[in-house]
Design an enzyme around this catalytic site. Structure first.
Site, PDB file in Angstrom:
ATOM      1  N   ARG A  69      49.037  29.587  41.537  1.00 52.89           N
ATOM      2  CA  ARG A  69      47.775  29.991  40.386  1.00 52.89           C
ATOM      3  C   ARG A  69      48.309  29.471  39.075  1.00 52.89           C
ATOM      4  O   ARG A  69      48.374  30.435  38.295  1.00 52.89           O
ATOM      5  CB  ARG A  69      47.371  31.243  40.868  1.00 52.89           C
ATOM      6  N   GLN A 111      45.648  24.143  38.893  1.00 54.37           N
ATOM      7  CA  GLN A 111      44.106  24.716  39.092  1.00 54.37           C
ATOM      8  C   GLN A 111      43.168  23.510  39.738  1.00 54.37           C
ATOM      9  O   GLN A 111      42.158  23.883  40.365  1.00 54.37           O
ATOM     10  CB  GLN A 111      43.464  24.877  37.459  1.00 54.37           C
ATOM     11  N   ASP A 145      43.058  24.044  43.206  1.00 54.81           N
ATOM     12  CA  ASP A 145      42.884  25.347  43.647  1.00 54.81           C
ATOM     13  C   ASP A 145      41.855  25.473  44.565  1.00 54.81           C
ATOM     14  O   ASP A 145      40.860  25.695  44.252  1.00 54.81           O
ATOM     15  CB  ASP A 145      43.136  26.161  42.373  1.00 54.81           C
ATOM     16  N   SER A 189      40.071  29.254  44.419  1.00 54.42           N
ATOM     17  CA  SER A 189      39.095  29.268  43.446  1.00 54.42           C
ATOM     18  C   SER A 189      37.934  28.626  43.446  1.00 54.42           C
ATOM     19  O   SER A 189      36.677  29.124  43.208  1.00 54.42           O
ATOM     20  CB  SER A 189      39.892  28.779  41.966  1.00 54.42           C
ATOM     21  N   TYR A 201      47.694  38.789  39.525  1.00 53.78           N
ATOM     22  CA  TYR A 201      47.034  39.354  41.105  1.00 53.78           C
ATOM     23  C   TYR A 201      47.078  40.739  40.831  1.00 53.78           C
ATOM     24  O   TYR A 201      48.135  41.374  40.044  1.00 53.78           O
ATOM     25  CB  TYR A 201      47.559  38.778  42.309  1.00 53.78           C
TER      26      TYR A 201
HETATM   27  P1  NAD Z   1      41.794  38.210  44.362  1.00 58.46           P
HETATM   28  O1  NAD Z   1      40.974  37.475  45.270  1.00 58.46           O
HETATM   29  O2  NAD Z   1      43.164  38.188  44.972  1.00 58.46           O
HETATM   30  O3  NAD Z   1      41.199  39.592  44.173  1.00 58.46           O
HETATM   31  C1  NAD Z   1      39.880  39.871  43.798  1.00 58.46           C
HETATM   32  C2  NAD Z   1      39.967  41.044  42.656  1.00 58.46           C
HETATM   33  O4  NAD Z   1      40.135  42.215  43.192  1.00 58.46           O
HETATM   34  C3  NAD Z   1      41.135  40.780  41.532  1.00 58.46           C
HETATM   35  O5  NAD Z   1      40.280  40.791  40.162  1.00 58.46           O
HETATM   36  C4  NAD Z   1      41.891  42.076  41.849  1.00 58.46           C
HETATM   37  O6  NAD Z   1      42.472  42.677  40.682  1.00 58.46           O
HETATM   38  C5  NAD Z   1      40.782  43.128  42.399  1.00 58.46           C
HETATM   39  N1  NAD Z   1      41.317  44.463  42.929  1.00 58.46           N
HETATM   40  C6  NAD Z   1      42.437  44.332  43.690  1.00 58.46           C
HETATM   41  N2  NAD Z   1      42.578  45.831  44.025  1.00 58.46           N
HETATM   42  C7  NAD Z   1      41.344  46.395  43.642  1.00 58.46           C
HETATM   43  C8  NAD Z   1      40.944  47.803  43.500  1.00 58.46           C
HETATM   44  N3  NAD Z   1      41.707  48.617  44.077  1.00 58.46           N
HETATM   45  N4  NAD Z   1      39.876  48.018  42.789  1.00 58.46           N
HETATM   46  C9  NAD Z   1      39.248  47.018  42.182  1.00 58.46           C
HETATM   47  N5  NAD Z   1      39.671  45.886  42.104  1.00 58.46           N
HETATM   48  C10 NAD Z   1      40.751  45.692  42.749  1.00 58.46           C
HETATM   49  O7  NAD Z   1      41.757  37.572  42.863  1.00 58.46           O
HETATM   50  P2  NAD Z   1      41.318  35.804  42.623  1.00 58.46           P
HETATM   51  O8  NAD Z   1      40.159  35.719  42.366  1.00 58.46           O
HETATM   52  O9  NAD Z   1      42.124  35.009  43.371  1.00 58.46           O
HETATM   53  O10 NAD Z   1      42.139  36.079  41.201  1.00 58.46           O
HETATM   54  C11 NAD Z   1      43.431  36.590  41.023  1.00 58.46           C
HETATM   55  C12 NAD Z   1      44.110  36.020  39.904  1.00 58.46           C
HETATM   56  O11 NAD Z   1      44.550  34.867  39.651  1.00 58.46           O
HETATM   57  C13 NAD Z   1      43.207  36.321  38.365  1.00 58.46           C
HETATM   58  O12 NAD Z   1      44.112  36.729  37.387  1.00 58.46           O
HETATM   59  C14 NAD Z   1      42.774  35.170  38.164  1.00 58.46           C
HETATM   60  O13 NAD Z   1      42.450  34.745  36.639  1.00 58.46           O
HETATM   61  C15 NAD Z   1      43.977  34.255  38.476  1.00 58.46           C
HETATM   62  N6  NAD Z   1      43.422  32.714  38.676  1.00 58.46           N
HETATM   63  C16 NAD Z   1      44.521  31.923  38.169  1.00 58.46           C
HETATM   64  C17 NAD Z   1      44.424  30.437  38.524  1.00 58.46           C
HETATM   65  C18 NAD Z   1      45.088  29.416  37.752  1.00 58.46           C
HETATM   66  O14 NAD Z   1      45.626  29.673  36.682  1.00 58.46           O
HETATM   67  N7  NAD Z   1      45.198  28.345  38.543  1.00 58.46           N
HETATM   68  C19 NAD Z   1      43.238  30.092  39.421  1.00 58.46           C
HETATM   69  C20 NAD Z   1      42.533  31.378  39.934  1.00 58.46           C
HETATM   70  C21 NAD Z   1      42.734  32.640  39.751  1.00 58.46           C
END
Ligand code: NAD
Length: 365
Positions: free
Chosen positions: A118, A123, A126, A129, A224
């Site tokens: 990530r 991006q 991805d 996303s 994460y």
């Molecule tokens: P994910 O699908 O792994 O999880 C979804 C959400 O659930 C997350 O926000 C997580 O913090 C939350 N979560 C986990 N346990 C929890 C709990 N007990 N109670 C409440 N919430 C809880 O997440 P995602 O959408 O794949 O994103 C993960 C991270 O990756 C984020 O920081 C996002 O900004 C980042 N990201 C970066 C890029 C990039 O730079 N290429 C792209 C996509 C996402």
């Protein structure tokens, strides 16, 4: 150089759009598309031909250096793939260990795009996303469809209707899109997440962030969430219980990489929720955030609808295919130039997403 795009069996999406065909051609490749591959995403064979693609059948797989798919192909298709060719998909290798073995036996280099890092550079490819964004949007529309009430506040001559209350658990990519969509429909939105970094984003979308003190975070986890202590989860589920009873819709997206989803809504909570309310559990495929979720099923418990659909992006197949097409092309562009494949395993995008290469399985499955 032939690039073959498979027709999916259990998914409406394909990783191709007409617009992207000319981009592959500019890399000196021919794009072969299995007949009717685009049917479920509303893309016709004629559209693909007009864009420069060639409609083909599985017998051409043996002449194709690169094969693109969404889901892991079945045994029959794997048997037809060219030895030592490249396969790209969202292969879920842990769930498909036997098929990965078959792919490896043919010395196929396979890439599973859910393993991409990530990072900013990754991006544009991805798939998690691009598809989570769609799932977050669709989850809200689905909830609105099932809910026996309006989302927005309405003041009419016959009286006033208060806005629906939507609780979103997990403000990652899907959760943030769900917040934005629910707000656009006029709902009042509350949000839980264990990562403090999302608080500002949640507020900027016009939702209320509910903080539970004591969440563990790890800067090394690449953005994460990490697993929480039992004490924290107890405190969190109590707060979620209280907010659930006031909610009309709950959308849960909480996930932790390589683990089962945390269980955050229990049967006792659902028993006490308002009749007619709706839970959409986007974490269904990893066990679900609600105790009563059944993956890929809709259940009604005590008047509460619980939808465990883990592939909502497939229900918006036209746009999800368009985005997948771009994601896959940006990945292929990394190693295809002038009709030649040149894999650089020093590039973390290549090494992180590669599952099999040269007769070796590179991940602990
Ligand atoms: P994910 O699908 O792994 O999880 C979804 C959400 O659930 C997350 O926000 C997580 O913090 C939350 N979560 C986990 N346990 C929890 C709990 N007990 N109670 C409440 N919430 C809880 O997440 P995602 O959408 O794949 O994103 C993960 C991270 O990756 C984020 O920081 C996002 O900004 C980042 N990201 C970066 C890029 C990039 O730079 N290429 C792209 C996509 C996402």
């Amino acid at each position: 150089m032939n690039i073959f795009v498979l027709k999916e069996i259990n998914d409406n999406r394909i990783p191709l759009s007409s617009e992207i065909i000319k981009s592959y051609i500019s890399l000196k490749s021919d794009v072969l598309i299995q007949k009717d591959a685009g049917f479920n995403s509303f893309q016709s064979d004629e559209d693909f031909i007009k864009a420069g693609g060639k409609i083909s059948d599985l017998n051409e797989l043996v002449n194709s250096e690169i094969t693109l798919c969404v889901d892991m192909p079945d045994e029959v298709i794997i048997s037809k793939l060219k030895n030592e060719s490249v396969l790209i998909g969202i292969l879920k290798p842990v769930q498909n260990k036997n098929l990965i073995s078959l792919i490896n036996d043919k010395k196929i280099t396979s890439f599973s795009l859910e393993y991409l890092p990530r990072t900013t550079r990754a991006q544009i490819m991805d798939v998690l996303s691009s598809q989570a964004n769609i799932a977050g949007y669709k989850a809200v529309l689905m909830a609105a469809n099932h809910l026996p009430s309006y989302f927005p506040m309405l003041t009419t001559a016959a009286g006033s209707i208060p806005p629906s209350k939507v609780l979103i658990i997990g403000a990652g990519v899907a959760g943030l899109q769900a917040i934005a969509t629910a707000r656009r429909l006029g709902a009042v939105v509350e949000v839980f997440d264990t990562r403090s970094a999302v608080e500002e984003e949640v507020k900027s979308l016009g939702a209320k962030f509910i903080k539970v003190e004591g969440a563990k975070e790890d800067k090394e986890a690449g953005g994460y969430a990490i697993a929480q202590s039992e004490d924290f989860l107890k405190k969190q589920t109590e707060m979620i219980h209280n907010h659930s009873l006031k909610s009309d819709v709950i959308i849960t997206t909480a996930q932790i990489p390589n683990q089962n989803a945390p269980l955050l809504i229990f049967k006792d909570t659902v028993n006490q929720m308002k009749k007619g309310s709706v839970i959409i559990d986007l974490a269904a495929s990893t066990g679900g955030n609600c105790e009563l979720t059944i993956n890929n099923e809709t259940v009604n418990h005590n008047g509460v609808t619980i939808i465990g659909n883990s592939n909502l992006a497939s229900l918006l197949p036209k746009d999800s295919s368009k985005l997948l097409a771009k994601n896959y092309f940006n990945f292929v562009k990394l190693f295809l130039n002038d009709g030649l494949i040149n894999l650089n395993f020093d590039d973390e995008i290549i090494s992180a997403s590669c599952i099999t290469h040269n007769g070796q399985i590179l991940k602990n499955l």
